[in-house]
Design an enzyme around this catalytic site. Structure first.
Site, PDB file in Angstrom:
ATOM      1  CB  SER A   1      -1.091  -0.073   1.277  1.00 59.55           C
ATOM      2  OG  SER A   1      -0.071  -0.129   2.416  1.00 59.55           O
TER       3      SER A   1
ATOM      4  CD  GLU B   1       1.439   7.776   5.101  1.00 57.35           C
ATOM      5  OE1 GLU B   1       0.875   6.763   5.769  1.00 57.35           O
ATOM      6  OE2 GLU B   1       1.785   8.746   5.616  1.00 57.35           O
TER       7      GLU B   1
ATOM      8  CG  ASP C   1       1.933  14.628  16.378  1.00 56.82           C
ATOM      9  OD1 ASP C   1       2.170  13.832  17.321  1.00 56.82           O
ATOM     10  OD2 ASP C   1       2.257  14.120  15.198  1.00 56.82           O
TER      11      ASP C   1
ATOM     12  CE  LYS D   1      -3.937   2.585  18.295  1.00 57.02           C
ATOM     13  NZ  LYS D   1      -2.863   3.732  17.947  1.00 57.02           N
TER      14      LYS D   1
ATOM     15  CG  PHE E   1       9.740  13.667  10.712  1.00 57.20           C
ATOM     16  CD1 PHE E   1       9.062  14.489  11.229  1.00 57.20           C
ATOM     17  CD2 PHE E   1       9.458  12.063  10.512  1.00 57.20           C
ATOM     18  CE1 PHE E   1       7.569  14.238  11.512  1.00 57.20           C
ATOM     19  CE2 PHE E   1       8.027  12.148  10.756  1.00 57.20           C
ATOM     20  CZ  PHE E   1       7.258  13.067  11.194  1.00 57.20           C
TER      21      PHE E   1
ATOM     22  CG  HIS F   1       1.673   1.920   4.630  1.00 60.61           C
ATOM     23  ND1 HIS F   1       0.642   2.109   3.971  1.00 60.61           N
ATOM     24  CD2 HIS F   1       2.001   3.148   5.109  1.00 60.61           C
ATOM     25  CE1 HIS F   1       0.174   3.319   4.111  1.00 60.61           C
ATOM     26  NE2 HIS F   1       0.886   4.096   4.595  1.00 60.61           N
TER      27      HIS F   1
HETATM   28  P1  FAD Z   1      -2.866   7.140  19.936  1.00 57.54           P
HETATM   29  O1  FAD Z   1      -2.807   5.832  19.553  1.00 57.54           O
HETATM   30  O2  FAD Z   1      -4.151   7.599  20.367  1.00 57.54           O
HETATM   31  O3  FAD Z   1      -1.660   7.422  21.091  1.00 57.54           O
HETATM   32  C1  FAD Z   1      -0.423   7.132  20.831  1.00 57.54           C
HETATM   33  C2  FAD Z   1       0.439   6.662  22.153  1.00 57.54           C
HETATM   34  O4  FAD Z   1       0.336   7.696  22.980  1.00 57.54           O
HETATM   35  C3  FAD Z   1      -0.078   5.458  22.575  1.00 57.54           C
HETATM   36  O5  FAD Z   1       0.683   4.328  22.383  1.00 57.54           O
HETATM   37  C4  FAD Z   1      -0.143   5.647  24.095  1.00 57.54           C
HETATM   38  O6  FAD Z   1       0.799   5.120  24.788  1.00 57.54           O
HETATM   39  C5  FAD Z   1       0.154   7.141  24.247  1.00 57.54           C
HETATM   40  N1  FAD Z   1      -1.021   7.797  25.000  1.00 57.54           N
HETATM   41  C6  FAD Z   1      -2.191   8.486  24.349  1.00 57.54           C
HETATM   42  N2  FAD Z   1      -3.013   8.864  25.185  1.00 57.54           N
HETATM   43  C7  FAD Z   1      -2.470   8.724  26.529  1.00 57.54           C
HETATM   44  C8  FAD Z   1      -2.614   8.943  27.589  1.00 57.54           C
HETATM   45  N3  FAD Z   1      -3.757   9.624  27.851  1.00 57.54           N
HETATM   46  N4  FAD Z   1      -2.053   8.838  28.591  1.00 57.54           N
HETATM   47  C9  FAD Z   1      -0.761   7.859  28.479  1.00 57.54           C
HETATM   48  N5  FAD Z   1      -0.423   7.590  27.127  1.00 57.54           N
HETATM   49  C10 FAD Z   1      -1.230   8.167  26.303  1.00 57.54           C
HETATM   50  N6  FAD Z   1      -0.567  12.364  12.052  1.00 57.54           N
HETATM   51  C11 FAD Z   1      -1.462  13.449  11.393  1.00 57.54           C
HETATM   52  O7  FAD Z   1      -1.420  14.657  12.027  1.00 57.54           O
HETATM   53  N7  FAD Z   1      -1.876  12.965  10.089  1.00 57.54           N
HETATM   54  C12 FAD Z   1      -1.819  11.804   9.608  1.00 57.54           C
HETATM   55  O8  FAD Z   1      -2.346  11.553   8.434  1.00 57.54           O
HETATM   56  C13 FAD Z   1      -0.825  10.954  10.286  1.00 57.54           C
HETATM   57  N8  FAD Z   1      -0.717   9.517   9.828  1.00 57.54           N
HETATM   58  C14 FAD Z   1       0.033   8.603  10.429  1.00 57.54           C
HETATM   59  C15 FAD Z   1       0.087   7.439   9.880  1.00 57.54           C
HETATM   60  C16 FAD Z   1       0.721   6.327  10.648  1.00 57.54           C
HETATM   61  C17 FAD Z   1       1.002   5.236  10.024  1.00 57.54           C
HETATM   62  C18 FAD Z   1       1.340   6.788  11.829  1.00 57.54           C
HETATM   63  C19 FAD Z   1       2.349   5.689  12.476  1.00 57.54           C
HETATM   64  C20 FAD Z   1       1.355   7.878  12.223  1.00 57.54           C
HETATM   65  C21 FAD Z   1       0.663   9.097  11.550  1.00 57.54           C
HETATM   66  N9  FAD Z   1       0.281  10.453  12.083  1.00 57.54           N
HETATM   67  C22 FAD Z   1      -0.447  11.386  11.514  1.00 57.54           C
HETATM   68  C23 FAD Z   1       1.149  10.683  13.328  1.00 57.54           C
HETATM   69  C24 FAD Z   1       0.142  10.570  14.588  1.00 57.54           C
HETATM   70  O9  FAD Z   1      -0.989  11.532  14.615  1.00 57.54           O
HETATM   71  C25 FAD Z   1       1.194  10.987  15.980  1.00 57.54           C
HETATM   72  O10 FAD Z   1       2.033   9.842  15.798  1.00 57.54           O
HETATM   73  C26 FAD Z   1       0.234  11.058  17.016  1.00 57.54           C
HETATM   74  O11 FAD Z   1       1.280  11.819  18.051  1.00 57.54           O
HETATM   75  C27 FAD Z   1      -0.209   9.859  17.814  1.00 57.54           C
HETATM   76  O12 FAD Z   1      -1.356   9.557  17.314  1.00 57.54           O
HETATM   77  P2  FAD Z   1      -1.908   8.225  17.323  1.00 57.54           P
HETATM   78  O13 FAD Z   1      -3.156   7.941  16.673  1.00 57.54           O
HETATM   79  O14 FAD Z   1      -0.899   6.975  16.910  1.00 57.54           O
HETATM   80  O15 FAD Z   1      -2.267   8.202  18.912  1.00 57.54           O
END
Ligand code: FAD
Length: 305
Positions: A19, A21, A113, A172, A223, A273
Site C-alpha cells: 500500500s 501513502e 499531534d 484500538k 524528523f 506500507h
Molecule cells: P494514539 O494511538 O491515540 O496514542 C499514541 C500513544 O500515546 C499511545 O501508544 C499511548 O501509549 C500514548 N497515549 C495516548 N494517550 C495517552 C494517555 N492519556 N496517557 C498515556 N499515554 C497515552 N498524524 C497526522 O496529523 N496526520 C496523519 O495523516 C498521520 N498519519 C499517520 C500514519 C501512521 C501510519 C502513523 C504511524 C502516524 C501518523 N500520524 C499522522 C502521526 C500521529 O498522529 C502521531 O504519532 C500522534 O502523536 C499519535 O497519534 P496516534 O493515533 O498514534 O495516537
C-alpha cells in the site's frame, strides 16, 4: 544455496501486498507531482493508497479533494487518514460522514499531534475523542469500515513504556481496527520484537511495516528525533557526505530500502506500507525488487470502465 532464499523465489510478487501513502498537495506544482506519482504507481496494484490528514486537522479540504480525485480518476482504493486532535466530536463525525458519502470504505484513524507540533503536550479537545481508540469506535459506529491504526515499534514518545503503548494498540483493536501500520523504522529487529510483544498481548491483526525510503537523509534524521524513531549510526554513515550528491544519495537510498524490505520478506513479512513522500522512483524500484510488477493495461482498462 542462495537460490533457496524466500525473497528470490520467482513467484515472490504473488505473495506480497503493498500500500502507498500520499500527502495532499499544497500547490499546483505539488499537485502535478502527486499525480505523476499516482500514475506511475497505480499499475503496481496496491491494496489501497492512503492520503494523510494535516497536523492539527489542517488539511481537511485538501485531503477530501485528493481522495475524491483518486476515487473518480483512478482504479485505486483510497483510505482517508483522519485525526481527532483539535476537533469536537460532532466535527469529526461530520468528516467521517463526508468521506462515507463520497464512497470511502477505508480509513486510517489517528489521534494526531498537537497543533504546536510533535513533542508538545497533548490536550484532547474538551468535547472531542481523546485518542486513536475512541476515533476507531466512532468510525465503527458509522459503518463497517476497514480501519488501519498506528503502531510504534520503538513506542510512541508519549508512552511511558511498551506496556502502555501496546495497551493503546489493544484498545484500538478491541474497538474494531483491522490492521496496524507502523511508524517508520530502520532496524528490523525492533519491528520483530514489537510484533512479538503485541502477539503476547493477544493482538492478532496484521502489523504492517511502514517503510520510508530516505529521499533526504538530513530531513529524515531531524524528523526521526522528534517522532521517536531511531536513526542507527550505520544508516548515518551510509549517507555521510552525500548531501551535495543527489544521484548517489538516491542510489544509496534505494539500496537501503531494498535491503530493509528484502530482510523483512526473509523474516516472513508479506505486507508493506510505503511512505512515498509523493515520489515514485524509490518505491517503484523497491517494489520491482520484491516482484511487484506493473499491470499497465489492466489498470488502464479498469480506470476506463
Ligand atoms: P494514539 O494511538 O491515540 O496514542 C499514541 C500513544 O500515546 C499511545 O501508544 C499511548 O501509549 C500514548 N497515549 C495516548 N494517550 C495517552 C494517555 N492519556 N496517557 C498515556 N499515554 C497515552 N498524524 C497526522 O496529523 N496526520 C496523519 O495523516 C498521520 N498519519 C499517520 C500514519 C501512521 C501510519 C502513523 C504511524 C502516524 C501518523 N500520524 C499522522 C502521526 C500521529 O498522529 C502521531 O504519532 C500522534 O502523536 C499519535 O497519534 P496516534 O493515533 O498514534 O495516537
Amino acid at each position: 544455496m542462495n537460490q533457496f532464499r524466500f525473497s528470490r523465489r520467482p513467484d515472490i510478487g504473488d505473495k506480497i501486498r503493498v500500500s502507498f501513502e500520499f500527502f495532499p498537495p499544497k500547490s499546483d506544482e505539488m499537485e502535478a507531482r502527486l499525480w505523476d506519482t499516482v500514475t506511475r504507481l497505480q499499475p503496481l496494484k496496491p491494496k489501497f493508497v492512503s492520503v494523510t490528514y494535516g497536523a492539527g486537522g489542517s488539511t481537511r479540504e485538501r485531503t477530501a479533494r485528493t481522495v475524491k480525485r483518486i476515487l473518480k480518476e483512478t482504479a485505486l482504493t483510497p483510505a482517508a487518514h483522519m485525526t481527532c486532535v483539535n476537533a469536537a466530536r460532532h466535527e469529526v463525525d461530520e468528516v467521517i460522514q463526508e468521506f462515507a458519502d463520497m464512497g470511502v470504505t477505508r480509513f486510517v484513524a489517528l489521534r494526531g499531534d498537537p497543533a504546536e507540533g510533535v513533542g508538545a503536550a497533548y490536550r484532547p479537545h474538551p468535547d472531542g475523542y481523546a485518542n486513536g481508540a475512541e476515533l476507531v469506535g466512532a468510525l465503527k459506529g458509522v459503518g463497517d469500515f476497514d480501519i488501519s491504526v498506528s503502531a510504534y515499534p520503538e513506542k510512541h514518545p508519549e508512552s511511558p513504556d511498551f506496556a502502555t503503548d501496546i495497551d493503546m494498540l489493544k484498545r484500538k483493536v478491541d474497538n474494531g481496527a483491522t490492521r496496524a501500520i507502523t511508524q517508520f523504522f530502520f532496524d528490523n529487529d525492533l519491528y520483530e520484537r514489537y510484533v512479538e510483544r503485541a502477539r503476547r498481548a493477544g493482538i492478532y491483526i496484521p502489523i504492517v511495516p511502514g517503510i520510508l525510503p530516505v529521499h533526504n537523509f538530513t530531513q529524515v534524521a531531524n524528523f526521526s528525533s522528534r517522532c521517536g524513531a531511531l536513526v542507527p549510526a550505520w544508516l548515518a554513515e551510509r549517507f555521510d557526505g552525500l548531501q551535495t550528491d543527489p544521484q548517489t544519495h538516491a542510489l544509496v537510498a534505494s539500496a537501503v530500502a531494498a535491503e530493509q524490505v528484502l530482510d523483512l520478506v526473509e523474516r516472513g513479512v508479506g505486507d508493506f506500507h510505503f511512505y512515498t513522500m509523493n515520489r515514485a522512483d524509490l518505491v517503484f524500484a523497491v517494489c520491482h525488487m520484491i516482484g511487484i510488477r506493473s499491470h499497465e493495461a489492466e489498470a488502464a482498462g479498469s480506470a476506463a470502465a
